[in-house]
Scaffold this motif. Structure first.
Motif, PDB file in Angstrom:
ATOM      1  N   ILE A   1       9.788  -2.324  -7.608  1.00 34.72           N
ATOM      2  CA  ILE A   1       8.871  -1.981  -8.711  1.00 34.72           C
ATOM      3  C   ILE A   1       8.552  -0.490  -8.684  1.00 34.72           C
ATOM      4  CG2 ILE A   1       6.576  -2.377  -9.724  1.00 34.72           C
ATOM      5  CD1 ILE A   1       6.728  -5.228  -8.426  1.00 34.72           C
ATOM      6  N   MET A   2       8.307   0.019  -7.477  1.00 38.40           N
ATOM      7  CA  MET A   2       8.024   1.463  -7.344  1.00 38.40           C
ATOM      8  C   MET A   2       9.189   2.271  -7.908  1.00 38.40           C
ATOM      9  SD  MET A   2       8.534   4.490  -5.684  1.00 38.40           S
ATOM     10  CE  MET A   2       9.524   4.065  -4.248  1.00 38.40           C
TER      11      MET A   2
ATOM     12  N   GLU B   1       0.836  -1.204   0.000  1.00 35.22           N
ATOM     13  CA  GLU B   1       0.000   0.000   0.000  1.00 35.22           C
ATOM     14  C   GLU B   1       0.868   1.251   0.000  1.00 35.22           C
ATOM     15  OE1 GLU B   1      -3.693   0.077   2.560  1.00 35.22           O
ATOM     16  OE2 GLU B   1      -2.822   2.014   3.117  1.00 35.22           O
ATOM     17  N   ARG B   2       1.950   1.222   0.759  1.00 33.52           N
ATOM     18  CA  ARG B   2       2.843   2.388   0.809  1.00 33.52           C
ATOM     19  C   ARG B   2       3.414   2.686  -0.584  1.00 33.52           C
ATOM     20  NH1 ARG B   2       8.124   1.379   3.984  1.00 33.52           N
ATOM     21  NH2 ARG B   2       8.691   0.456   1.989  1.00 33.52           N
ATOM     22  N   GLU B   3       3.888   1.641  -1.257  1.00 34.73           N
ATOM     23  CA  GLU B   3       4.498   1.873  -2.572  1.00 34.73           C
ATOM     24  C   GLU B   3       3.451   2.341  -3.587  1.00 34.73           C
ATOM     25  OE1 GLU B   3       7.532   2.118  -2.511  1.00 34.73           O
ATOM     26  OE2 GLU B   3       8.013   0.951  -0.715  1.00 34.73           O
TER      27      GLU B   3
ATOM     28  N   ILE C   1       2.607  -3.994  -8.797  1.00 35.97           N
ATOM     29  CA  ILE C   1       2.798  -4.125  -7.343  1.00 35.97           C
ATOM     30  C   ILE C   1       1.685  -4.999  -6.741  1.00 35.97           C
ATOM     31  CG2 ILE C   1       2.736  -2.873  -5.121  1.00 35.97           C
ATOM     32  CD1 ILE C   1       4.150  -0.544  -6.587  1.00 35.97           C
ATOM     33  N   LYS C   2       0.463  -4.753  -7.210  1.00 41.52           N
ATOM     34  CA  LYS C   2      -0.679  -5.504  -6.688  1.00 41.52           C
ATOM     35  C   LYS C   2      -0.521  -7.010  -6.892  1.00 41.52           C
ATOM     36  CE  LYS C   2      -4.270  -1.962  -7.064  1.00 41.52           C
ATOM     37  NZ  LYS C   2      -5.241  -1.407  -8.017  1.00 41.52           N
TER      38      LYS C   2
ATOM     39  N   SER D   1       2.355   4.519 -17.499  1.00 36.72           N
ATOM     40  CA  SER D   1       3.485   3.906 -16.818  1.00 36.72           C
ATOM     41  C   SER D   1       3.198   3.748 -15.317  1.00 36.72           C
ATOM     42  CB  SER D   1       4.727   4.755 -17.078  1.00 36.72           C
ATOM     43  OG  SER D   1       5.651   4.638 -16.040  1.00 36.72           O
ATOM     44  N   LEU D   2       2.611   4.770 -14.724  1.00 38.12           N
ATOM     45  CA  LEU D   2       2.317   4.718 -13.282  1.00 38.12           C
ATOM     46  C   LEU D   2       1.227   3.684 -12.969  1.00 38.12           C
ATOM     47  CD1 LEU D   2       2.452   8.568 -12.640  1.00 38.12           C
ATOM     48  CD2 LEU D   2       3.996   6.863 -11.640  1.00 38.12           C
ATOM     49  N   ARG D   3       0.210   3.645 -13.832  1.00 38.12           N
ATOM     50  CA  ARG D   3      -0.865   2.656 -13.636  1.00 38.12           C
ATOM     51  C   ARG D   3      -0.328   1.235 -13.725  1.00 38.12           C
ATOM     52  NH1 ARG D   3      -4.489   6.134 -16.188  1.00 38.12           N
ATOM     53  NH2 ARG D   3      -3.810   5.315 -18.198  1.00 38.12           N
ATOM     54  N   GLU D   4       0.546   1.031 -14.708  1.00 35.88           N
ATOM     55  CA  GLU D   4       1.132  -0.298 -14.860  1.00 35.88           C
ATOM     56  C   GLU D   4       1.943  -0.678 -13.628  1.00 35.88           C
ATOM     57  OE1 GLU D   4       1.466  -0.306 -19.730  1.00 35.88           O
ATOM     58  OE2 GLU D   4       3.325  -0.310 -18.536  1.00 35.88           O
ATOM     59  N   GLY D   5       2.704   0.286 -13.115  1.00 40.58           N
ATOM     60  CA  GLY D   5       3.491   0.051 -11.910  1.00 40.58           C
ATOM     61  C   GLY D   5       2.603  -0.364 -10.745  1.00 40.58           C
ATOM     62  N   ILE D   6       1.508   0.351 -10.588  1.00 44.21           N
ATOM     63  CA  ILE D   6       0.580   0.049  -9.485  1.00 44.21           C
ATOM     64  C   ILE D   6       0.005  -1.360  -9.637  1.00 44.21           C
ATOM     65  CG2 ILE D   6      -1.689   0.663  -8.513  1.00 44.21           C
ATOM     66  CD1 ILE D   6      -0.902   3.631  -9.048  1.00 44.21           C
TER      67      ILE D   6
END
Ligand code: GDP
Length: 329
Positions: free
Chosen positions: A117-118, A35-37, A106-107, A98-103
């Motif tokens: 990953i962050m 959640e933090r990342e 992580i999930k 790019s940010l959405r993919e990262g999120i």
């Protein structure tokens, strides 16, 4: 006064956005590591949104009033503005993606990988933004200047007060208009332009003076100033041309007269000639103007002489120069 650029929200420069997010990262928490990342990347998203917002609120250049379009053109190459709007919008989309993919990654991955990953996502997103850094910066600078310059409303009937330096233009504007004139910044000129408004019943009439634009012979004008004359042509209204017949006048009558002819021609507007400083007139100067210029009104802006007459003449000429629809608005 509303202007097309007033509501455009100016985002920070790309490097400032990256540094801002970077500085915030250690303070961002979450109930779990994942959640933090994710929260860290969401913080980045909020910043990138500013570029989306910026581009979407930037007025469509083709739809701008010709006065503003010309002003943008004086400031910057319109094609470059359009290209940079497109590139900045696309860059913001890519950064969001790019940010959405990262999120999402992580999930789906193990908690131990979340921080790596962050970091990867942070780096990738930043380099996407940096690739378009110059375009974004160019747009930001242009917008800041456009926001500063606007106090002229091209939809209002306008009286352009022209004449050589020091003849009494700004004194006249402050006498004819009630409020203290606003100062507008224009790409046209390094000098301040005074803008004032006169209310006549329901009508609002705009007065502007023209320092650095219409105050010297055309041969001395540079490219930018020539374009500014073009911008002024797009304002609907008339010109009041001020002569100075005081013994201390800066320019001789010969020069003032050639400027008068030039302004009439360049502005393509009906012109009311006005002889100012009648309270201190030099008879020779005065007679010279009288001999050359027909129907000039005599005033003293400073001593309030002849101003009511001038107002009447302005209204009369505006009324016949503009279509009724515009004035009745
Ligand atoms: P601008 O450069 O054309 O805007 O001129 P200003 O409005 O700044 O006026 C220049 C100078 O002329 C100032 O010192 C004014 O006080 C003075 N002035 C303006 N109108 C008159 C007038 O009707 N009579 C006299 N005697 N001086 C005036």
């Amino acid at each position: 006064l509303r202007t097309p650029f007033e509501r455009v929200p100016v985002p920070p420069e790309v490097d400032d956005v990256i540094n801002l997010v970077l500085n915030r990262l250690p303070k961002i928490q979450g109930k779990t590591v994942k959640e933090r990342e994710i929260n860290r990347l969401l913080t980045y998203m909020n910043q990138v949104e500013k570029y989306k917002d910026f581009v979407s609120k930037f007025p469509r250049v083709e739809k701008l009033h010709p006065f503003y379009k010309e002003s943008v053109e004086i400031l910057a190459d319109i094609d470059r503005v359009k290209i940079c709007l497109f590139n900045t919008s696309r860059t913001a989309d890519l950064a969001m993606k790019s940010l959405r993919e990262g999120i999402n990654t992580i999930k789906t991955k193990d908690e131990k990988e979340a921080n790596a990953i962050m970091r990867r996502t942070f780096g990738r997103t930043s380099s996407i933004l940096r690739k378009n850094r110059e375009c974004t910066s160019f747009l930001i600078k242009v917008t800041v200047q456009l926001k500063r310059m606007m106090a002229v409303d091209p939809s209002l009937p306008t009286v352009i007060v022209a004449g050589a330096p020091n003849v009494g233009k700004s004194t006249l504007i402050s006498k004819l208009t009630r409020a203290k004139p606003e100062i507008a910044n224009y790409p046209f000129t390094t000098k301040d332009i005074h803008v004032g408004h006169m209310r006549m019943g329901e009508r609002l009439i705009q007065f502007i003076d023209t320092p650095g634009i219409l105050d010297r012979p055309n041969t001395e004008r540079n490219q930018i100033e020539l374009r500014s004359v073009n911008a002024l042509k797009n304002l609907k209204g008339i010109v009041v041309f001020v002569f100075d017949v005081s013994p201390l006048s800066y320019y001789g009558i010969e020069d003032q007269y050639s400027l008068f002819k030039e302004v009439k021609e360049l502005s393509e507007k009906r012109t009311i000639p006005v002889i100012n400083k009648i309270d201190e007139k030099d008879d020779t100067y005065y007679n010279e103007v009288r001999a050359r210029v027909e129907n000039a009104l005599e005033i003293s802006a400073d001593k309030d002489i002849g101003l009511e007459e001038l107002k009447k003449e302005i209204l009369k000429m505006l009324g016949t120069s503009l279509d009724r629809g515009l004035l009745d608005n």
